[in-house]
Design a protein around this motif. Sequence first.
Motif, short mmCIF file in Angstrom:
data_model
loop_
_atom_site.label_atom_id
_atom_site.label_comp_id
_atom_site.label_asym_id
_atom_site.label_seq_id
_atom_site.Cartn_x
_atom_site.Cartn_y
_atom_site.Cartn_z
N LEU A 169 10.54 30.15 33.72
CA LEU A 169 10.73 30.17 35.17
C LEU A 169 12.15 30.50 35.62
O LEU A 169 12.37 30.73 36.82
CB LEU A 169 10.30 28.83 35.78
N ASP A 170 13.10 30.51 34.72
CA ASP A 170 14.48 30.84 35.08
C ASP A 170 14.75 32.31 34.81
O ASP A 170 14.47 32.82 33.70
CB ASP A 170 15.47 29.97 34.30
N HIS A 171 15.33 32.99 35.80
CA HIS A 171 15.56 34.43 35.70
C HIS A 171 17.03 34.74 35.93
O HIS A 171 17.65 34.18 36.84
CB HIS A 171 14.69 35.17 36.71
N ALA A 172 17.56 35.63 35.13
CA ALA A 172 18.98 35.97 35.24
C ALA A 172 19.34 36.52 36.61
O ALA A 172 20.47 36.37 37.08
CB ALA A 172 19.36 36.98 34.15
N ASN A 173 18.39 37.16 37.28
CA ASN A 173 18.65 37.70 38.62
C ASN A 173 18.48 36.67 39.73
O ASN A 173 18.65 36.99 40.91
CB ASN A 173 17.76 38.92 38.89
N GLY A 174 18.11 35.44 39.38
CA GLY A 174 17.96 34.38 40.36
C GLY A 174 16.68 34.44 41.17
O GLY A 174 16.56 33.76 42.20
N ALA A 175 15.69 35.21 40.73
CA ALA A 175 14.43 35.33 41.47
C ALA A 175 13.71 33.98 41.52
O ALA A 175 13.63 33.26 40.52
CB ALA A 175 13.53 36.38 40.83
N THR A 176 13.16 33.68 42.70
CA THR A 176 12.48 32.40 42.90
C THR A 176 11.00 32.54 43.23
O THR A 176 10.22 31.63 42.97
CB THR A 176 13.14 31.60 44.03
N HIS A 177 10.59 33.65 43.83
CA HIS A 177 9.17 33.85 44.13
C HIS A 177 8.91 35.29 44.56
O HIS A 177 9.84 36.04 44.90
CB HIS A 177 8.67 32.89 45.22
N LEU A 178 7.65 35.66 44.51
CA LEU A 178 7.21 36.97 45.01
C LEU A 178 7.17 36.89 46.53
O LEU A 178 6.42 36.10 47.11
CB LEU A 178 5.83 37.31 44.44
N HIS A 179 7.99 37.69 47.18
CA HIS A 179 8.10 37.65 48.63
C HIS A 179 7.02 38.48 49.31
O HIS A 179 6.40 38.02 50.29
CB HIS A 179 9.49 38.16 49.04
N SER A 180 6.77 39.70 48.82
CA SER A 180 5.85 40.59 49.53
C SER A 180 5.44 41.76 48.65
O SER A 180 6.10 42.09 47.66
CB SER A 180 6.50 41.11 50.81
N VAL A 181 4.34 42.37 49.06
CA VAL A 181 3.86 43.62 48.49
C VAL A 181 3.68 44.60 49.64
O VAL A 181 3.18 44.23 50.71
CB VAL A 181 2.53 43.42 47.73
N ALA A 218 2.44 31.42 50.89
CA ALA A 218 3.42 31.92 49.92
C ALA A 218 3.24 33.42 49.80
O ALA A 218 2.20 33.90 49.34
CB ALA A 218 3.25 31.25 48.56
N GLY A 219 4.22 34.16 50.26
CA GLY A 219 4.16 35.62 50.18
C GLY A 219 3.45 36.25 51.36
O GLY A 219 2.82 35.57 52.19
N ARG A 220 3.56 37.57 51.43
CA ARG A 220 2.97 38.30 52.55
C ARG A 220 2.64 39.72 52.14
O ARG A 220 3.33 40.32 51.32
CB ARG A 220 3.91 38.31 53.74
N MET A 221 1.56 40.22 52.72
CA MET A 221 1.18 41.60 52.54
C MET A 221 1.75 42.40 53.69
O MET A 221 1.59 42.02 54.86
CB MET A 221 -0.35 41.73 52.52
N GLU A 222 2.44 43.51 53.38
CA GLU A 222 3.01 44.36 54.40
C GLU A 222 2.36 45.73 54.34
O GLU A 222 2.24 46.31 53.25
CB GLU A 222 4.52 44.50 54.20
N ILE A 223 1.96 46.26 55.49
CA ILE A 223 1.31 47.56 55.57
C ILE A 223 2.08 48.42 56.55
O ILE A 223 2.45 47.96 57.64
CB ILE A 223 -0.16 47.41 56.01
N VAL A 224 2.35 49.67 56.16
CA VAL A 224 3.13 50.56 57.01
C VAL A 224 2.51 51.95 56.98
O VAL A 224 1.96 52.39 55.96
CB VAL A 224 4.61 50.61 56.53
N ALA A 225 2.55 52.63 58.12
CA ALA A 225 2.08 54.01 58.19
C ALA A 225 3.06 54.92 57.47
O ALA A 225 4.27 54.69 57.48
CB ALA A 225 1.94 54.45 59.65
N VAL A 226 2.55 55.97 56.85
CA VAL A 226 3.42 56.84 56.06
C VAL A 226 4.49 57.49 56.92
O VAL A 226 5.61 57.74 56.45
CB VAL A 226 2.57 57.90 55.31
N SER A 227 4.21 57.71 58.20
CA SER A 227 5.21 58.32 59.07
C SER A 227 6.42 57.42 59.29
O SER A 227 7.50 57.91 59.65
CB SER A 227 4.60 58.67 60.43
N ALA A 228 6.27 56.12 59.05
CA ALA A 228 7.36 55.16 59.24
C ALA A 228 7.91 54.62 57.93
O ALA A 228 8.80 53.79 57.93
CB ALA A 228 6.88 54.00 60.12
#
Length: 292
Positions: A169-181, A218-228
């Motif tokens: 569970l310990d990561h050299a980059n300090g990551a704590t959780h998956l924030h989003s996809v 915990a976490g979130r799904m993000e959706i974006v149009a290709v134009s943006a």
Amino acid sequence: MTAHDVDRIDHSVLYTTDMDATAATYEALGFTLSPLSMHMGSDRPGGERRPMGAGNRCALFGRTYLELLGLFGDGSVDPWNIRPLISRYEGLHGCSFGCGDAEAVERRLREAGLSSSGVLPLQRDVETPGGTATARFEAVHLDRALTPEGLVHIARHLTPELIHQPRFLDHANGATHLHSVLLVVDDADLEATVARYARTLGVAPITEGPRHVLPLDAGRMEIVAVSAFGEVLPGEPVPALPYLAGQAVAVKDVGAARALVKGNGFTVRELPDGFFVGAAEARGAAIAFLEV
């Protein structure tokens, strides 16, 4: 939206045919990875568990994780029809959401016309300090005709203590959780895709600039149009649509994470609340490091 039976993004799934190179990349990005674990599963409820031609290594955070899923063999064993996805490009082609009651989720999704898989068993052997143990899961798959972006499912961990072992569970980059996809879609498909994920997850979407966000505990799904898309990850290519373009992890100290990642030879590109490494250097999917 009041279902609330899906509580998190359990993990993202990055597919690769070169597990050694992909694992080395993620270790250089500062992640501690679990040892290789091969999958056994069934393609129907109650069916015999068989080898799935795949195994994983994971960056684990205690409740969420990143999965690097390696495909092995000649392709003749491919029960989830994954190889056609990676014939377009290797990278993110899957996302698993977490739940506490797979039967309830299966019933809701079936009634909504989103799934016909039933509750499927999955298991894989994992190494523990006390020896080899079998991790077990239940999964409900969204019908693939409805998820052109890849393999999307909702999973219940039956033995979470075997997956999220403290030593990983310990990561050299300090990551704590998956924030989003992050999912990129054709402008014409944006409204329908957001609505589909809202029905799947049982949450109402919110809008944050170009992002349409499905927030979970915990976490979130993000959706974006290709134009943006260029507003979200500037300079990133789009090899196909729909496209699971990237993922983000939360870190304890974004400055320290940036120094480590840059020091290991990656090109760092700035974001308002952190930075990211592009898909070309991160094995097919951009990865962002955010201080949240």
